[in-house]
Write a protein that holds these residues in place. Structure first.
Motif, PDB file in Angstrom:
ATOM      1  N   PRO A 268       0.825  -1.220   0.000  1.00  0.00           N
ATOM      2  CA  PRO A 268       0.000   0.000   0.000  1.00  0.00           C
ATOM      3  C   PRO A 268       0.861   1.273   0.000  1.00  0.00           C
ATOM      4  CG  PRO A 268      -0.068  -1.051   2.142  1.00  0.00           C
ATOM      5  CD  PRO A 268       0.689  -1.967   1.247  1.00  0.00           C
ATOM      6  N   VAL A 269       0.337   2.275  -0.687  1.00  0.00           N
ATOM      7  CA  VAL A 269       1.038   3.567  -0.683  1.00  0.00           C
ATOM      8  C   VAL A 269       0.787   4.249   0.653  1.00  0.00           C
ATOM      9  CG1 VAL A 269       1.292   5.791  -1.841  1.00  0.00           C
ATOM     10  CG2 VAL A 269       0.776   3.754  -3.162  1.00  0.00           C
ATOM     11  N   LEU A 270      -0.451   4.349   1.032  1.00  0.00           N
ATOM     12  CA  LEU A 270      -0.805   5.015   2.295  1.00  0.00           C
ATOM     13  C   LEU A 270      -1.891   4.235   2.997  1.00  0.00           C
ATOM     14  CD1 LEU A 270      -1.176   8.726   1.099  1.00  0.00           C
ATOM     15  CD2 LEU A 270       0.686   7.839   2.525  1.00  0.00           C
ATOM     16  N   SER A 271      -2.015   4.480   4.290  1.00  0.00           N
ATOM     17  CA  SER A 271      -3.170   3.971   5.021  1.00  0.00           C
ATOM     18  C   SER A 271      -4.073   5.160   5.287  1.00  0.00           C
ATOM     19  CB  SER A 271      -2.738   3.366   6.354  1.00  0.00           C
ATOM     20  OG  SER A 271      -1.935   2.243   6.093  1.00  0.00           O
ATOM     21  N   SER A 272      -5.328   4.916   5.218  1.00  0.00           N
ATOM     22  CA  SER A 272      -6.259   6.017   5.408  1.00  0.00           C
ATOM     23  C   SER A 272      -7.466   5.527   6.172  1.00  0.00           C
ATOM     24  CB  SER A 272      -6.658   6.564   4.037  1.00  0.00           C
ATOM     25  OG  SER A 272      -7.623   7.564   4.173  1.00  0.00           O
ATOM     26  N   TRP A 273      -8.236   6.432   6.666  1.00  0.00           N
ATOM     27  CA  TRP A 273      -9.518   6.077   7.278  1.00  0.00           C
ATOM     28  C   TRP A 273     -10.499   7.185   7.009  1.00  0.00           C
ATOM     29  CZ3 TRP A 273      -5.068   7.019  10.007  1.00  0.00           C
ATOM     30  CH2 TRP A 273      -5.001   8.224  10.711  1.00  0.00           C
ATOM     31  N   SER A 274     -11.752   6.842   7.261  1.00  0.00           N
ATOM     32  CA  SER A 274     -12.783   7.838   7.055  1.00  0.00           C
ATOM     33  C   SER A 274     -13.093   8.491   8.384  1.00  0.00           C
ATOM     34  CB  SER A 274     -14.056   7.180   6.500  1.00  0.00           C
ATOM     35  OG  SER A 274     -13.728   6.533   5.292  1.00  0.00           O
ATOM     36  N   GLN A 275     -13.452   9.759   8.312  1.00  0.00           N
ATOM     37  CA  GLN A 275     -13.730  10.475   9.553  1.00  0.00           C
ATOM     38  C   GLN A 275     -14.881  11.437   9.310  1.00  0.00           C
ATOM     39  OE1 GLN A 275     -10.167  12.000  11.238  1.00  0.00           O
ATOM     40  NE2 GLN A 275     -11.102  12.435  13.220  1.00  0.00           N
ATOM     41  N   VAL A 276     -15.662  11.637  10.355  1.00  0.00           N
ATOM     42  CA  VAL A 276     -16.815  12.532  10.249  1.00  0.00           C
ATOM     43  C   VAL A 276     -16.372  13.933  10.734  1.00  0.00           C
ATOM     44  CG1 VAL A 276     -19.139  13.017  11.091  1.00  0.00           C
ATOM     45  CG2 VAL A 276     -18.466  10.670  10.582  1.00  0.00           C
TER      46      VAL A 276
END
Lengths: 134, 578
Positions: B127-135
């Motif tokens: 993976p290039v980056l790890s990400s997550w979703s946020q409100v």
């Protein structure tokens, strides 16, 4: 030889000069008077006195200079110089002796004892000279 | 031999240097060749079309139409290594995926892995980056957990991973929400900022970077962690993906690589974006503080410089004044010395001028009283005695004044000689005897020894004794005067005791000060300058001795003159004489 009774008095104040002259005369001495130092030196050389009574405070040439000048003549070696002065500061006595005076009498003189003092100084001086010669 | 041994290492050194030089040249040549090869390779570069969405800081087109962001920088680094010529195309998120399908572009950046997508596209494996979703919500909405989303209007990106996850979540928690899909994250934040929605869901990268500028705040609602990749159309650009993996592996192993640089570049910028207001205020205050302190420092420096200048001026002024003052002092000193000389000259003159007429007065009075010029009658004698007494008294006064002046001017001449103290006392006694007899006073003497040899200034010591004896006679009307001598610790103590008027205790201190006579005033009972005791005190001091007095008013006084036996050298011992 008749005893030398001449005493030269070098003093500029006329009454003091007369006082000493009178006292000396009364005691069988002949006072020769000089009212300046130069006259005094001249008289000393010409008359060869028994002693010289020298005031220190004199006009023109003071007593110290006169004493020195007289001491320069060996013909006057036997003549005592008795300094009489009203100076009474430090060194007056020493200066007078250093200049060639053989004794020192402070003014005002005591007429009762003055002649005796002069005579004793003359006596002392001649004894000292004899000691030196022998 | 010796010189050879020395020469050897030099030769060896030279050879080494030469080899090193040659090696450097070879390396340089190789580098040159490599560069040329690379250029050739570059000329024959592979053209790679990359689709990006406007999704800063991960990837976007900046204001000048240049591609930028973390994915772009990392891909540029890889492309540079692999000799790819990268062509970026900006497109909407789903458009890009369509273009990928159609073969218009080779890669799409920033795609989160899902199993669904894995079926449609090729992903590389690292993976290039790890990400997550946020409100993210408008400030002050107070959204703490997923439950708080109930009844809220939510915006999401059309076709995004957040859309799917949100739908699942809302369903799972049974929330009543309105979900609106928009074309970009910017639109989503704008909608919330304009109160068309309450919250927006974006990835953490975008949120961190932009929430603040839209006046939004992040909430604790975080979900759907994902890994982000480049994707290619199924089976079409596997080689590209392999190269990406290969390079990523290497880049991630090197801490200082372009990969980390890119992340640092963009995330550190984003942290800059989330600085809380209070920090900003603090920074502003600190900045202002710094500015003020800098200005203050400048002002202070200037003031210090001014002050320094002032001080220098003051210093110079002071120095000048010191120099002037020193000059003044020098001239004052000279003046004082001149004054001192004047004083001496004055004393000498006075001594001469006063004594010269007295010499005549005393001299002629003496001659007249000796009756050398002729006999005197009784009246004449009586009067001349009066003249003699008066003139002697005048002489003693003049002598006193001159003595004290000489003592104070340090011009008193001491003449040390050895004499008999007993004889001196007898001599002085003769002088006061007449006066004492007239008053009917008894005069007693008591000597410890027959001979009292002493080394001293005879005239001055006699002056002291005379003075003390005269005082005793003068101030005693009835009774006696007793003279005693004692020897103690190399000193003679001459004690003169009378039964006279005495001295009050309060007067004892001032007794030896010049011009002091008790009951002094215009009408004095006793004649005298008041100098006698002062002269005694100072003469004894000069002679290395001292004077002590004991007195009781109405009963009498005792004066003790303490004199060292052995001249000025005996001075030290007088301290023990008492």
């Amino acid at each position: 030889m008749e005893k030398n009774k001449q005493i030269l008095v070098i003093e500029d104040n006329p009454s003091n000069l007369y006082l000493m002259q009178y006292l000396l005369g009364k005691h069988g001495y002949t006072a020769i008077e000089a009212d300046t130092g130069l006259k005094g030196i001249d008289l000393a050389l010409t008359s060869k006195p028994l002693a010289i009574i020298l005031d220190i405070q004199l006009p023109e040439m003071d007593g110290y200079e006169v004493a020195k000048a007289i001491r320069a003549y060996s013909s006057l070696d036997d003549t005592p110089i008795i300094a009489v002065t009203s100076y009474a500061m430090i060194g007056d006595r020493e200066n007078a002796i250093a200049a060639g005076a053989s004794a020192y009498i402070e003014k005002p003189i005591n007429p009762d004892t003055f002649i005796r003092e002069i005579e004793s100084h003359i006596q002392e001086y001649s004894e000292r000279s004899k000691l030196c010669e022998s | 031999m010796h010189s050879l041994q020395v020469a050897m290492p030099i030769t060896r050194n030279f050879a080494q240097t030469h080899i090193k030089y040659m090696a450097e040249r070879i390396v340089k040549s190789l580098v040159l060749i490599a560069v040329i090869c690379c250029s050739v390779q570059f000329l024959a570069a592979r053209m790679v079309h990359v689709g990006i969405a406007q999704n800063p800081p991960k990837c976007y087109m900046d204001d000048e139409g240049k591609p930028a962001g973390i994915f772009v920088e990392i891909l540029n680094s890889i492309g540079n290594e692999e000799g790819w010529e990268l062509q970026y195309q900006l497109g909407k998120w789903d458009e890009n995926l369509l273009k990928l399908q159609s073969g218009e572009i080779d890669l799409v950046a920033d795609v989160a892995y899902t199993t669904d997508r894995d079926k449609l596209f090729d992903f590389h494996s690292i993976p290039v980056l790890s990400s997550w979703s946020q409100v993210y919500s408008r400030k002050g909405l107070g959204i703490q957990s997923i439950i708080d989303l109930d009844g809220k209007r939510i915006v999401v990106l059309e076709g995004s991973i957040q859309q799917q996850a949100l739908n699942t979540m809302v369903r799972g928690f049974g929330l009543q929400v309105t979900i609106t899909a928009v074309q970009s994250f910017d639109d989503a934040f704008k909608a919330v900022a304009e109160n068309k929605a309450d919250v927006a869901v974006t990835n953490n990268f975008f949120g961190r970077m932009h929430a603040n500028s839209y006046g939004l705040e992040d909430t604790a609602i975080v979900f759907e962690p994902s890994t982000l990749f480049f994707v290619a159309a199924k089976g079409r650009n596997v080689d590209l993906l392999d190269k990406i993996d290969l390079n990523l592996k290497q880049l991630k192993q090197t801490p200082d690589s372009d990969y980390y640089k890119a992340i640092r570049n963009w995330t550190s910028e984003s942290t800059g974006m989330i600085i809380p207001l209070w920090v900003k205020v603090m920074l502003l205050i600190i900045g202002l503080g710094l500015l003020i302190s800098t200005i203050a420092g400048f002002v202070l420096k200037r003031q210090v410089r001014l002050r320094t200048h002032e001080l220098q001026l003051a210093n110079a002024d002071m120095e000048n004044r010191i120099i002037e003052r020193t000059k003044e002092l020098a001239s004052a000193m000279q003046a004082a010395q001149q004054a001192d000389m004047l004083k001496s000259a004055f004393l000498a003159t006075m001594s001469h001028e006063l004594r010269t007429p007295l010499n005549s007065i005393i001299g002629f009075t003496g001659i007249l009283l000796q009756e050398l010029p002729g006999n005197l009658n009784d009246e004449q004698k009586k009067q001349l005695h009066l003249v003699q007494n008066s003139s002697r008294h005048l002489l003693s006064l003049i002598n006193d004044v001159l003595d004290i002046s000489k003592i104070e001017a340090g011009q008193l001449d001491l003449q040390y000689s050895i004499f008999d103290l007993k004889k001196s006392i007898e001599k002085v006694l003769l002088l006061v005897k007449t006066q004492a007899e007239k008053k009917g006073l008894e005069v007693n003497t008591c000597y410890q020894h027959d001979s009292l040899e002493i080394e001293c200034d005879q005239r001055r010591l006699e002056q002291v004794i005379l003075n003390l004896l005269s005082n005793a006679v003068k101030f005693t009307e009835t009774g006696s005067i007793t003279i005693t001598t004692m020897e103690q610790n190399e000193c003679y103590i001459i004690s003169i005791q009378d039964t006279g008027i005495g001295i009050p205790l309060s007067e004892l201190d001032r007794l030896f000060k010049p011009f002091h006579q008790i009951d002094s005033g215009l009408t004095r009972k006793y004649e005298g300058t008041g100098l006698g005791l002062s002269i005694c005190y100072q003469l004894l001091n000069l002679l290395g001795g001292r004077i002590v007095v004991k007195s009781e008013p109405g009963k009498g006084s005792t004066f003790r003159a303490i004199v060292p036996k052995r001249g000025a050298n005996g001075k030290k011992q007088t301290d023990s004489c008492d």
